[in-house]
Design an enzyme around this catalytic site. Structure first.
Site, short mmCIF file in Angstrom:
data_model
loop_
_atom_site.label_atom_id
_atom_site.label_comp_id
_atom_site.label_asym_id
_atom_site.label_seq_id
_atom_site.Cartn_x
_atom_site.Cartn_y
_atom_site.Cartn_z
N CYS A 1 49.00 73.88 63.01
CA CYS A 1 47.80 73.28 63.60
C CYS A 1 48.11 72.78 65.00
O CYS A 1 47.24 72.69 65.85
CB CYS A 1 47.31 72.15 62.73
SG CYS A 1 48.64 71.04 62.29
N GLU B 1 42.53 66.37 58.01
CA GLU B 1 43.26 66.78 59.22
C GLU B 1 43.00 68.26 59.38
O GLU B 1 43.26 69.05 58.46
CB GLU B 1 44.75 66.46 59.10
CG GLU B 1 45.05 64.97 58.90
CD GLU B 1 44.42 64.05 59.93
OE1 GLU B 1 44.17 64.48 61.08
OE2 GLU B 1 44.12 62.88 59.60
P1 NAD Z 1 41.41 76.80 55.18
O1 NAD Z 1 40.40 75.86 55.69
O2 NAD Z 1 41.07 78.23 55.06
O3 NAD Z 1 41.85 76.34 53.71
C1 NAD Z 1 42.27 75.02 53.44
C2 NAD Z 1 41.97 74.71 51.99
O4 NAD Z 1 40.55 74.70 51.81
C3 NAD Z 1 42.52 75.75 51.01
O5 NAD Z 1 42.98 75.11 49.85
C4 NAD Z 1 41.32 76.60 50.73
O6 NAD Z 1 41.38 77.27 49.49
C5 NAD Z 1 40.22 75.56 50.73
N1 NAD Z 1 38.89 76.15 50.97
C6 NAD Z 1 38.59 77.25 51.67
N2 NAD Z 1 37.26 77.48 51.64
C7 NAD Z 1 36.72 76.48 50.92
C8 NAD Z 1 35.40 76.15 50.53
N3 NAD Z 1 34.36 76.89 50.91
N4 NAD Z 1 35.21 75.05 49.78
C9 NAD Z 1 36.26 74.28 49.41
N5 NAD Z 1 37.53 74.55 49.74
C10 NAD Z 1 37.76 75.62 50.50
O7 NAD Z 1 42.73 76.59 56.06
P2 NAD Z 1 44.11 77.38 55.99
O8 NAD Z 1 43.91 78.75 56.55
O9 NAD Z 1 44.76 77.24 54.67
O10 NAD Z 1 44.97 76.50 57.01
C11 NAD Z 1 44.84 76.65 58.40
C12 NAD Z 1 43.94 75.60 59.00
O11 NAD Z 1 44.42 74.31 58.66
C13 NAD Z 1 43.92 75.64 60.52
O12 NAD Z 1 42.63 75.39 60.98
C14 NAD Z 1 44.87 74.51 60.91
O13 NAD Z 1 44.65 74.00 62.20
C15 NAD Z 1 44.58 73.52 59.83
N6 NAD Z 1 45.70 72.59 59.64
C16 NAD Z 1 45.59 71.35 60.18
C17 NAD Z 1 46.63 70.43 60.05
C18 NAD Z 1 46.53 69.06 60.65
O14 NAD Z 1 47.36 68.22 60.32
N7 NAD Z 1 45.57 68.82 61.51
C19 NAD Z 1 47.78 70.81 59.36
C20 NAD Z 1 47.86 72.09 58.81
C21 NAD Z 1 46.81 72.97 58.96
#
Ligand code: NAD
Length: 541
Positions: free
Chosen positions: A327, A293
């Site tokens: 999100c 998501e």
């Molecule tokens: P992010 O993508 O920066 O991080 C999410 C997770 O991925 C973290 O645990 C992070 O450490 C990990 N990550 C980051 N880079 C990585 C890599 N290169 N390889 C593997 N893992 C990696 O997101 P965020 O800033 O924590 O959260 C915000 C984002 O999440 C926004 O885009 C938001 O829309 C989305 N979000 C979506 C929902 C939904 O239900 N659709 C809900 C909450 C947040």
């Protein structure tokens, strides 16, 4: 289940406490906040039920006071991740065979712990780690997390109850087996409930998990682990590793036993992970389940029949609660020319009354954004608008990161419907508004559908049923969660299953049985009572 068809407690949404002046919950949360803010903690990684202090640490600071340190956390190296995987696989031997009611009991207990003794602590931790106001912490860390835990147990029994027809001659049974191997949960910073739910729901279905939380949520992730431990999640079932996301993910996805990814976070990262899984596909023992998501560019559309005050309130709450870091946050709005003056007046009036500051002052509606990277990105977009003649900032636009990462709630109006802040996810307290001619309602629907790669949430405000219906039909693929006369945020578990399509994710609807179905691999068992002993059918005579 051996000796009874057990009924689980009916899941009911946890009531949201008010935190009004004089309430017990207000006193408790402020006491917990003060204590936690003025002490420091050390967060280990968790492997096989053991707290491991690796010695390689990072500090944790609240976004609203980034020089203040509330603790350190230990980070994993490659061998820790490998240990987490092997310990999970070992734990699977007993966990996957445990009767479902025992697993249910653990997670129902976790829900009760959060509803009671851990409520103030998990809310205060979320206020400190993610800069949530007390209300935002309560609806997330307490209520939504409790709801996930309770409803998932009910959904699990609904899934188990879904059984095929049988006859007098054959008995057909489906066993909902956990996935073979181990699963991987990668969670975002913005919801404590999501951080807890992603590993917990897979474990509930009998899976074992390696969980990698966001670096910006570790302080509240620690409380989640404390709850899981006290609730009785056995050693090795949920293993937690912090640190370099690239190394951790590469190690996990290289394992032949990897069987499922439960991801919530940004779109780009999810696509990268999917790509890595594709590259490794020949190495896996089973086809991994992939649930993600991801981002959104969520819209509010008002029809000329809408109430201006309702639209303005939808924008304020939808765009600025938790600094727009949901999100589902509204970040683009399409408003009819005839209502614009009224809506604008209400917006500006409301914005004047909004206070910004740390969450310890409960009169603040807006606090800080999560970290410097987010602050710099969002303010970069705000700065760009200042030199562009097609856009005007009508409210906010100011920011300051000297103490915390504070950005004023900002309203941009554009005459360019494809301006960058109409299309790109900023993930901050910024909304961009496009004013359309009242007669161009249907063209505007097309514009909304075509403007962004995302399709997460969206809302239409209209008192005209025909217009609401036209919008609902035209925007069928523009949002996985569509709202009529309400803001596009605040989905409740069991009531509005959540998820979007297109670049917003696989739409496996967190908060519903559909999500849990992804974490099982059904086995069909057909038992025949009188087994044939002659291969010849009558037609052969
Ligand atoms: P992010 O993508 O920066 O991080 C999410 C997770 O991925 C973290 O645990 C992070 O450490 C990990 N990550 C980051 N880079 C990585 C890599 N290169 N390889 C593997 N893992 C990696 O997101 P965020 O800033 O924590 O959260 C915000 C984002 O999440 C926004 O885009 C938001 O829309 C989305 N979000 C979506 C929902 C939904 O239900 N659709 C809900 C909450 C947040």
């Amino acid at each position: 289940m051996g000796k009874g068809f057990f009924k689980v407690p009916p899941a009911i949404n946890e009531p949201v406490l008010s935190y009004a002046p004089g309430s017990v919950e207000r006193e408790n949360v402020l006491k917990a906040y003060k204590y936690m803010y003025n002490s420091t903690i050390e967060v280990p990684i968790y492997i096989n039920g053991k707290n491991i202090k690796t010695g390689k640490t990072q500090t944790m600071s609240p976004p609203h006071d980034h020089q203040h340190v509330v603790g350190i956390y230990h980070t994993a190296n490659k061998s820790h991740v490998e240990q987490a995987i092997s310990t999970a696989l070992e734990a699977r031997k007993t966990w996957s065979q445990l009767p479902w009611e025992q697993r249910a009991g653990i997670f129902l207990k976790a829900a009760e712990l959060i509803a009671g003794p851990y409520r103030a602590k998990i809310n205060a931790a979320t206020m400190i780690a993610q800069s949530k106001t007390v209300h935002q912490a309560e609806i997330d860390a307490a209520c939504e997390f409790i709801d996930f835990l309770r409803f998932n147990v009910q959904f699990m029994t609904e899934i188990y109850n879904d059984q095929p027809q049988s006859t007098n001659a054959t008995w057909n049974r489906i066993e909902y087996r956990p996935l073979e191997g181990f699963t991987y949960a990668v969670t975002p910073f913005n919801f404590t409930a999501i951080a807890g739910n992603l590993p917990a729901c897979m474990a509930l279905m009998g899976n074992v998990v390696v969980w990698k939380p966001s670096d910006s949520q570790i302080y509240s992730a620690k409380v989640i682990m404390d709850v899981f431990e006290e609730a009785g999640v056995p050693a090795g079932v949920i293993n937690v590793v912090f640190g370099d996301p690239v190394m951790i993910t590469k190690t996990v996805l290289s394992s032949p036993d990897f069987s499922g990814l439960h991801f919530t976070g940004s779109t780009f990262i999810f696509k990268e992970l999917w790509k890595q899984i594709g590259v490794n596909i020949h190495n896996y023992k089973t086809y991994p389940r992939i649930v993600g998501e991801t981002g959104g560019k969520d819209f509010i559309l008002a029809h000329q029949s809408a109430h201006p005050k309702q639209v303005a309130t939808g924008i304020i709450r939808g765009a600025f609660e938790f600094q727009g870091q949901k999100c589902s946050a509204a970040s683009r709005a399409y408003l009819p020319k005839s209502l614009w003056a009224d809506i604008k007046a209400h917006l500006l009036e409301d914005l004047k009354s909004i206070k910004m500051g740390g969450p310890e002052d409960l009169s603040n509606f807006v606090t800080a954004v999560i970290h410097e990277g987010a602050f710099d990105k969002i303010t970069g977009y705000i700065e760009n608008t200042k030199s562009n003649p097609a856009v005007e900032i009508i409210a906010g636009g100011g920011y300051d990161k000297s103490k915390g990462y504070f950005i004023e709630p900002t309203v941009i109006v554009t005459t360019d419907a494809k301006y960058e802040t109409m299309c790109t996810e900023l993930f901050g307290p910024v909304i961009t508004i496009f004013i359309y001619e009242d007669a161009a309602f249907e063209e505007t629907l097309e514009l909304i559908d075509q403007t962004s790669e995302y399709a997460l949430t969206g809302a239409v405000f209209s008192t005209d049923r025909y217009a609401a219906n036209v919008a609902t039909r035209a925007l069928e693929n523009s949002a996985g969660n569509f709202y009529i006369n309400d803001k596009p945020t605040g989905a409740v578990v069991g009531q509005q299953p959540f998820g979007g399509a297109r670049a917003s994710g696989t739409n496996d609807k967190a908060g519903s049985a559909q999500n849990l179905l992804r974490w099982v691999s059904p086995r069909m068992i057909k038992e025949t009572f009188v087994t044939p002993e002659d291969y010849r059918y009558p037609f052969l005579d």
